[in-house]
Scaffold this motif. Structure first.
Motif, PDB file in Angstrom:
ATOM      1  N   GLU A 107       0.840  -1.198   0.000  1.00  0.00           N
ATOM      2  CA  GLU A 107       0.000   0.000   0.000  1.00  0.00           C
ATOM      3  C   GLU A 107       0.879   1.254   0.000  1.00  0.00           C
ATOM      4  OE1 GLU A 107      -2.914   0.504   3.236  1.00  0.00           O
ATOM      5  OE2 GLU A 107      -2.681   2.657   2.871  1.00  0.00           O
ATOM      6  N   GLU A 108       1.926   1.235   0.804  1.00  0.00           N
ATOM      7  CA  GLU A 108       2.822   2.402   0.862  1.00  0.00           C
ATOM      8  C   GLU A 108       3.536   2.613  -0.480  1.00  0.00           C
ATOM      9  OE1 GLU A 108       2.725   4.524   3.209  1.00  0.00           O
ATOM     10  OE2 GLU A 108       1.485   3.306   4.550  1.00  0.00           O
ATOM     11  N   VAL A 109       3.948   1.516  -1.104  1.00  0.00           N
ATOM     12  CA  VAL A 109       4.590   1.608  -2.426  1.00  0.00           C
ATOM     13  C   VAL A 109       3.602   2.208  -3.441  1.00  0.00           C
ATOM     14  CG1 VAL A 109       5.492   0.232  -4.368  1.00  0.00           C
ATOM     15  CG2 VAL A 109       6.247  -0.273  -2.028  1.00  0.00           C
ATOM     16  N   SER A 110       2.353   1.766  -3.365  1.00  0.00           N
ATOM     17  CA  SER A 110       1.332   2.271  -4.293  1.00  0.00           C
ATOM     18  C   SER A 110       1.133   3.777  -4.120  1.00  0.00           C
ATOM     19  CB  SER A 110      -0.007   1.557  -4.073  1.00  0.00           C
ATOM     20  OG  SER A 110       0.120   0.192  -4.367  1.00  0.00           O
ATOM     21  N   HIS A 111       1.123   4.250  -2.871  1.00  0.00           N
ATOM     22  CA  HIS A 111       0.989   5.694  -2.639  1.00  0.00           C
ATOM     23  C   HIS A 111       2.046   6.453  -3.425  1.00  0.00           C
ATOM     24  CE1 HIS A 111      -2.162   6.107   0.285  1.00  0.00           C
ATOM     25  NE2 HIS A 111      -1.587   5.337   1.190  1.00  0.00           N
ATOM     26  N   VAL A 112       3.279   5.953  -3.374  1.00  0.00           N
ATOM     27  CA  VAL A 112       4.385   6.638  -4.057  1.00  0.00           C
ATOM     28  C   VAL A 112       4.176   6.590  -5.565  1.00  0.00           C
ATOM     29  CG1 VAL A 112       6.874   6.634  -4.496  1.00  0.00           C
ATOM     30  CG2 VAL A 112       6.019   6.168  -2.189  1.00  0.00           C
ATOM     31  N   PHE A 113       3.873   5.399  -6.089  1.00  0.00           N
ATOM     32  CA  PHE A 113       3.737   5.258  -7.541  1.00  0.00           C
ATOM     33  C   PHE A 113       2.523   6.011  -8.083  1.00  0.00           C
ATOM     34  CE2 PHE A 113       6.882   1.971  -7.025  1.00  0.00           C
ATOM     35  CZ  PHE A 113       7.611   2.077  -8.198  1.00  0.00           C
TER      36      PHE A 113
END
Ligand SMILES: [Zn+2]
Length: 206
Positions: A107-113
């Motif tokens: 989820e945190e990676v998705s926020h960035v992308f």
């Protein structure tokens, strides 16, 4: 793209397309390859610190709150300020298992992308009558990040095929290294629950 390769709902398709781009970026070639969010986190400029590494920076009361009384209230968090080298610090709840860590970090990676701004909490809109309506921007971006992350971990075409093959949610979860709850969420949100019920839950005893 062949629409048969995407979930039927508009939101589902949107999340799936972002998720497929993320998987391609991670170098995955097949829809049933497990995604390692820890490898992807480095590209997203995220540093995953262990709780032990930051524990000394926190008061005893805070540590007690995070690890004991409130251990079920949080799954992970990103520091709102970047480190001097531009990276962002992520902490995962150490009382949770590896499967939950994968979903939280994804989820945190998705926020960035997805380009979400961590500091934006709410935006205000006005309706036709000129009245201010608070729109829950945070809830929307959380749903987008969580939905995209879950789709990246559990691609639609792969879980559909596995459900057709009669694989249980627990088996699918083990294969992708996620929780069974996440698999069930993906089956339901992707409108695959009926297929799953027919092929797995209601199949005659063998
Ligand atoms: Zn989030």
């Amino acid at each position: 793209m062949d629409t048969d390769q995407l979930p039927p709902t508009q939101k589902g398709r949107k999340h799936e397309i972002s998720a497929l781009a993320l998987r391609e970026f991670a170098g995955l070639r097949f829809d049933d390859e497990p995604l390692d969010p820890f490898a992807l986190a480095r590209y997203a400029n995220l540093v995953v610190a262990s709780f032990a590494e930051i524990q000394d920076l926190l008061s005893e009361a805070t540590v007690k709150q995070l690890l004991e009384f409130g251990k079920d209230d949080w799954s992970g968090g990103a520091a709102s300020h970047k480190l001097p080298d531009g990276r962002r610090l992520i902490i995962l709840n150490p009382t949770h298992g590896k499967n939950r860590h994968n979903a939280t970090l994804m989820e945190e990676v998705s926020h960035v992308f997805l380009g979400h701004k961590p500091s934006r909490l709410a935006i205000k809109n006005t309706n036709k009558e000129g009245k201010t309506i608070a729109r829950d921007y945070r809830a929307e971006i959380e749903e987008e990040a969580y939905g995209t992350g879950a789709a990246a971990l559990l691609p639609y075409t792969a879980i559909r095929r596995m459900a057709r093959e009669g694989k249980t949610a627990a088996e699918i979860a083990r294969h992708f290294k996620v929780s069974r709850a996440l698999v069930e969420y993906r089956l339901k949100i992707s409108r695959l629950w009926d297929l799953y019920k027919e092929n797995v839950l209601q199949r005659p005893a063998r």
